[in-house]
Design a protein around this motif. Structure first.
Motif, PDB file in Angstrom:
ATOM      1  N   SER A  61       1.490   8.611  10.229  1.00  0.00           N
ATOM      2  CA  SER A  61       1.110   8.622  11.642  1.00  0.00           C
ATOM      3  C   SER A  61      -0.353   8.254  11.847  1.00  0.00           C
ATOM      4  CB  SER A  61       1.369  10.015  12.239  1.00  0.00           C
ATOM      5  OG  SER A  61       2.717  10.382  12.096  1.00  0.00           O
ATOM      6  N   SER A  62      -1.129   8.342  10.774  1.00  0.00           N
ATOM      7  CA  SER A  62      -2.569   8.106  10.879  1.00  0.00           C
ATOM      8  C   SER A  62      -2.967   6.703  10.448  1.00  0.00           C
ATOM      9  CB  SER A  62      -3.324   9.138  10.035  1.00  0.00           C
ATOM     10  OG  SER A  62      -3.011  10.451  10.450  1.00  0.00           O
ATOM     11  N   GLY A  63      -2.008   5.803  10.365  1.00  0.00           N
ATOM     12  CA  GLY A  63      -2.335   4.423  10.055  1.00  0.00           C
ATOM     13  C   GLY A  63      -1.899   3.955   8.683  1.00  0.00           C
ATOM     14  N   ARG A  64      -1.356   4.848   7.863  1.00  0.00           N
ATOM     15  CA  ARG A  64      -0.867   4.519   6.516  1.00  0.00           C
ATOM     16  C   ARG A  64      -2.018   4.107   5.583  1.00  0.00           C
ATOM     17  NH1 ARG A  64       4.987   3.724   6.770  1.00  0.00           N
ATOM     18  NH2 ARG A  64       5.644   3.765   8.955  1.00  0.00           N
ATOM     19  N   ASN A  65      -1.657   3.765   4.347  1.00  0.00           N
ATOM     20  CA  ASN A  65      -2.628   3.408   3.308  1.00  0.00           C
ATOM     21  C   ASN A  65      -3.735   4.457   3.210  1.00  0.00           C
ATOM     22  OD1 ASN A  65      -3.859   1.985   1.245  1.00  0.00           O
ATOM     23  ND2 ASN A  65      -4.971   0.618   2.628  1.00  0.00           N
ATOM     24  N   CYS A  66      -3.316   5.718   3.138  1.00  0.00           N
ATOM     25  CA  CYS A  66      -4.273   6.812   3.040  1.00  0.00           C
ATOM     26  C   CYS A  66      -3.588   8.005   2.386  1.00  0.00           C
ATOM     27  CB  CYS A  66      -4.812   7.204   4.419  1.00  0.00           C
ATOM     28  SG  CYS A  66      -3.534   7.818   5.544  1.00  0.00           S
ATOM     29  N   SER A  67      -4.369   9.005   2.037  1.00  0.00           N
ATOM     30  CA  SER A  67      -3.819  10.238   1.478  1.00  0.00           C
ATOM     31  C   SER A  67      -4.278  11.412   2.324  1.00  0.00           C
ATOM     32  CB  SER A  67      -4.271  10.427   0.025  1.00  0.00           C
ATOM     33  OG  SER A  67      -5.673  10.559  -0.056  1.00  0.00           O
ATOM     34  N   ILE A  68      -3.368  12.322   2.596  1.00  0.00           N
ATOM     35  CA  ILE A  68      -3.679  13.509   3.394  1.00  0.00           C
ATOM     36  C   ILE A  68      -3.233  14.740   2.631  1.00  0.00           C
ATOM     37  CG2 ILE A  68      -2.961  14.827   5.425  1.00  0.00           C
ATOM     38  CD1 ILE A  68      -3.197  12.413   7.074  1.00  0.00           C
ATOM     39  N   SER A  69      -4.116  15.737   2.607  1.00  0.00           N
ATOM     40  CA  SER A  69      -3.804  17.004   1.958  1.00  0.00           C
ATOM     41  C   SER A  69      -3.369  18.010   3.011  1.00  0.00           C
ATOM     42  CB  SER A  69      -5.025  17.539   1.208  1.00  0.00           C
ATOM     43  OG  SER A  69      -5.414  16.650   0.187  1.00  0.00           O
TER      44      SER A  69
ATOM     45  N   THR B 265       0.847  -1.193   0.000  1.00  0.00           N
ATOM     46  CA  THR B 265       0.000   0.000   0.000  1.00  0.00           C
ATOM     47  C   THR B 265       0.884   1.245   0.000  1.00  0.00           C
ATOM     48  OG1 THR B 265      -0.104  -0.054   2.422  1.00  0.00           O
ATOM     49  CG2 THR B 265      -1.905  -1.134   1.208  1.00  0.00           C
ATOM     50  N   LEU B 266       0.250   2.394  -0.174  1.00  0.00           N
ATOM     51  CA  LEU B 266       0.968   3.667  -0.196  1.00  0.00           C
ATOM     52  C   LEU B 266       0.426   4.614   0.859  1.00  0.00           C
ATOM     53  CD1 LEU B 266       1.195   4.580  -4.007  1.00  0.00           C
ATOM     54  CD2 LEU B 266       2.973   3.560  -2.584  1.00  0.00           C
ATOM     55  N   SER B 267       1.331   5.391   1.441  1.00  0.00           N
ATOM     56  CA  SER B 267       0.952   6.571   2.214  1.00  0.00           C
ATOM     57  C   SER B 267       1.260   7.779   1.343  1.00  0.00           C
ATOM     58  CB  SER B 267       1.746   6.649   3.521  1.00  0.00           C
ATOM     59  OG  SER B 267       1.415   5.570   4.363  1.00  0.00           O
ATOM     60  N   ILE B 268       0.324   8.731   1.308  1.00  0.00           N
ATOM     61  CA  ILE B 268       0.421   9.822   0.334  1.00  0.00           C
ATOM     62  C   ILE B 268       0.222  11.168   1.018  1.00  0.00           C
ATOM     63  CG2 ILE B 268      -0.530  10.788  -1.797  1.00  0.00           C
ATOM     64  CD1 ILE B 268      -1.532   7.992  -2.506  1.00  0.00           C
ATOM     65  N   GLY B 269       1.120  12.099   0.701  1.00  0.00           N
ATOM     66  CA  GLY B 269       0.986  13.472   1.168  1.00  0.00           C
ATOM     67  C   GLY B 269       0.782  14.408  -0.006  1.00  0.00           C
ATOM     68  N   ILE B 270      -0.164  15.344   0.138  1.00  0.00           N
ATOM     69  CA  ILE B 270      -0.529  16.250  -0.957  1.00  0.00           C
ATOM     70  C   ILE B 270      -0.378  17.691  -0.490  1.00  0.00           C
ATOM     71  CG2 ILE B 270      -2.322  16.865  -2.630  1.00  0.00           C
ATOM     72  CD1 ILE B 270      -3.726  14.191  -1.733  1.00  0.00           C
ATOM     73  N   ALA B 271       0.192  18.518  -1.344  1.00  0.00           N
ATOM     74  CA  ALA B 271       0.277  19.957  -1.058  1.00  0.00           C
ATOM     75  C   ALA B 271      -0.080  20.723  -2.318  1.00  0.00           C
ATOM     76  CB  ALA B 271       1.670  20.334  -0.580  1.00  0.00           C
ATOM     77  N   THR B 272      -0.844  21.797  -2.142  1.00  0.00           N
ATOM     78  CA  THR B 272      -1.321  22.581  -3.294  1.00  0.00           C
ATOM     79  C   THR B 272      -1.197  24.064  -3.001  1.00  0.00           C
ATOM     80  OG1 THR B 272      -2.920  20.859  -3.897  1.00  0.00           O
ATOM     81  CG2 THR B 272      -3.302  23.064  -4.787  1.00  0.00           C
ATOM     82  N   ARG B 273      -0.858  24.808  -4.032  1.00  0.00           N
ATOM     83  CA  ARG B 273      -0.936  26.266  -3.981  1.00  0.00           C
ATOM     84  C   ARG B 273      -1.914  26.708  -5.066  1.00  0.00           C
ATOM     85  NH1 ARG B 273       0.281  26.531   0.277  1.00  0.00           N
ATOM     86  NH2 ARG B 273       1.952  27.602   1.382  1.00  0.00           N
ATOM     87  N   GLU B 274      -3.054  27.243  -4.612  1.00  0.00           N
ATOM     88  CA  GLU B 274      -4.054  27.701  -5.574  1.00  0.00           C
ATOM     89  C   GLU B 274      -3.544  28.908  -6.354  1.00  0.00           C
ATOM     90  OE1 GLU B 274      -6.654  26.014  -6.166  1.00  0.00           O
ATOM     91  OE2 GLU B 274      -6.675  24.667  -4.440  1.00  0.00           O
TER      92      GLU B 274
END
Length: 407
Positions: free
Chosen positions: A390-398, A357-366
């Motif tokens: 830190s939140s359990g992995r296998n998820c994406s956080i923005s 599985t993947l843990s994913i971090g997202i960052a955006t500048r509008e």
């Protein structure tokens, strides 16, 4: 087999000899259909870019030397014949200018169709010059014959450079251009023409023809070396996607474009969960295989030519998404995460799942502030990735607070 990923920023090649894949976004941008790409030599794009990309200098050289030849022959050739020949050179080379401009406008596609157009226009130019050397041949003046031989020799030399990336086409060009002049001067029956002059003129043409072969080989070797160096500098040897160095360059370029165009820009960082345990349990050979499959799945999840994937380091990957807002980046991140889950790569030692599985971090500048550096966006994506782990992995956080847990 050679794999090629076309994109707005260039093409990414791994070792081999033939194209086996094409990014769908590039297909829409360049109108190059997949069936027309499969099995082609990836150097075709380089050959076309090298040849058609020089349309400005080719056009200028042809017109300048046509005018020079007309001025030199003006005392011994009828003006009407010179005028018609100059007009034919102008028409043919104007067509070549249009072809070169159209090729650049269409995104420089690696298409046999464009190569055929390039070949026809090149050989047409050779025919015009060859016809000129026959029709305008100054029968009564040895001096003006030498002038013509010198100009034809210069044109042959220029062609040897501009078309050196296509040896067969260059050979055809020289066969059309040189023999008529050489035969005409050798068969001339005028007593005023010295045999030494004939031999000198013919020798000049022969030397140019022989040197063209060496120039072709040198140019081809140079192109292959440049391609090899480019691959070493920008392509990850294991996964055949962009490496960290290429990522940094693409990030800066995309960042400045987004700032200039007032568009949003997103970065996604992805990390394979518990990959060290996977390597320790199954070994590095299986670990390398998993990295290749994950990289391919991420790449296949990107539909636009402007979207870029790179190996950021170890088991970590990065995706650059120009003109993509936070919502769009989240959708793409989840698409990638589900794609990896769908690979069903067994990972018995993972505390998170029985599969990779993947843990994913997202960052955006509008909207990008003038004083903000692109590395800040990467740091924000890295922080989001840390929260995902830190939140359990296998998820994406923005970044900074959006959170989506996998089902």
């Amino acid at each position: 087999m050679r794999q090629i990923i076309f994109s707005l920023y260039g093409n990414c090649l791994n070792s081999g000899q033939r194209i086996i894949w094409q990014n769908g976004g590039n297909k829409r941008k360049t109108n190059l259909i997949l069936d027309a790409s499969i099995g082609q030599d990836p150097l075709l794009r380089q050959r076309l870019t090298f040849a058609l990309g020089a349309w400005r200098s080719t056009w200028l050289n042809n017109l300048v030397f046509a005018a020079v030849l007309a001025l030199l022959l003006q005392p011994v050739i009828q003006p009407i014949a010179l005028a018609w020949w100059i007009l034919s050179v102008l028409v043919v080379n104007s067509g070549r200018v249009f072809i070169g401009w159209k090729y650049e406008k269409n995104g420089q596609p690696a298409s046999r169709y464009w190569y055929l157009i390039y070949a026809v226009s090149t050989l047409t130019s050779a025919i015009v010059w060859s016809a000129g050397s026959m029709i305008l041949f100054p029968e009564s003046s040895a001096k003006h014959q030498l002038y013509m031989i010198i100009v034809i020799g210069i044109i042959a030399h220029g062609a040897s450079y501009h078309h050196s990336s296509s040896p067969r086409l260059l050979a055809a060009y020289l066969l059309i251009l040189i023999p008529p002049s050489a035969i005409k001067i050798l068969l001339s029956s005028n007593d005023q023409i010295d045999m030494t002059l004939k031999l000198i003129g013919t020798l000049i043409l022969l030397v140019l023809a022989l040197s063209a072969k060496r120039m072709c080989r040198t140019q081809t070797e140079t192109m292959q070396l440049k391609e090899a160096l480019r691959k070493m500098a920008n392509i990850d040897s294991l996964t055949s996607i962009a490496n960290r160095r290429a990522f940094d360059e693409l990030l800066q370029k995309g960042w400045h474009q987004a700032k200039h165009r007032l568009q949003p820009y997103s970065v996604i960082l992805l990390d394979i969960d518990h990959f060290k345990l996977y390597n320790d349990y199954l070994g590095h050979v299986n670990g390398d295989r998993a990295l290749k499959l994950v990289a391919g799945a991420i790449r296949d999840s990107l539909e636009r030519a402007t979207d870029q994937v790179a190996r950021y380091g170890g088991e970590e990957f990065a995706v650059l998404l120009p003109n993509t807002d936070a919502k769009g980046a989240k959708i793409i991140a989840e698409k990638i995460r589900n794609k990896i889950v769908g690979l069903n790569l067994e990972h018995k030692k993972s505390p998170t799942s029985n599969f990779i599985t993947l843990s994913i971090g997202i960052a955006t500048r509008e909207q990008i502030c003038s004083n903000m550096h692109c590395r800040q966006l990467v740091e924000e994506a890295d922080s989001a990735l840390y929260y995902a782990k830190s939140s359990g992995r296998n998820c994406s956080i923005s970044y900074p607070q959006q959170f989506s847990r996998s089902a």
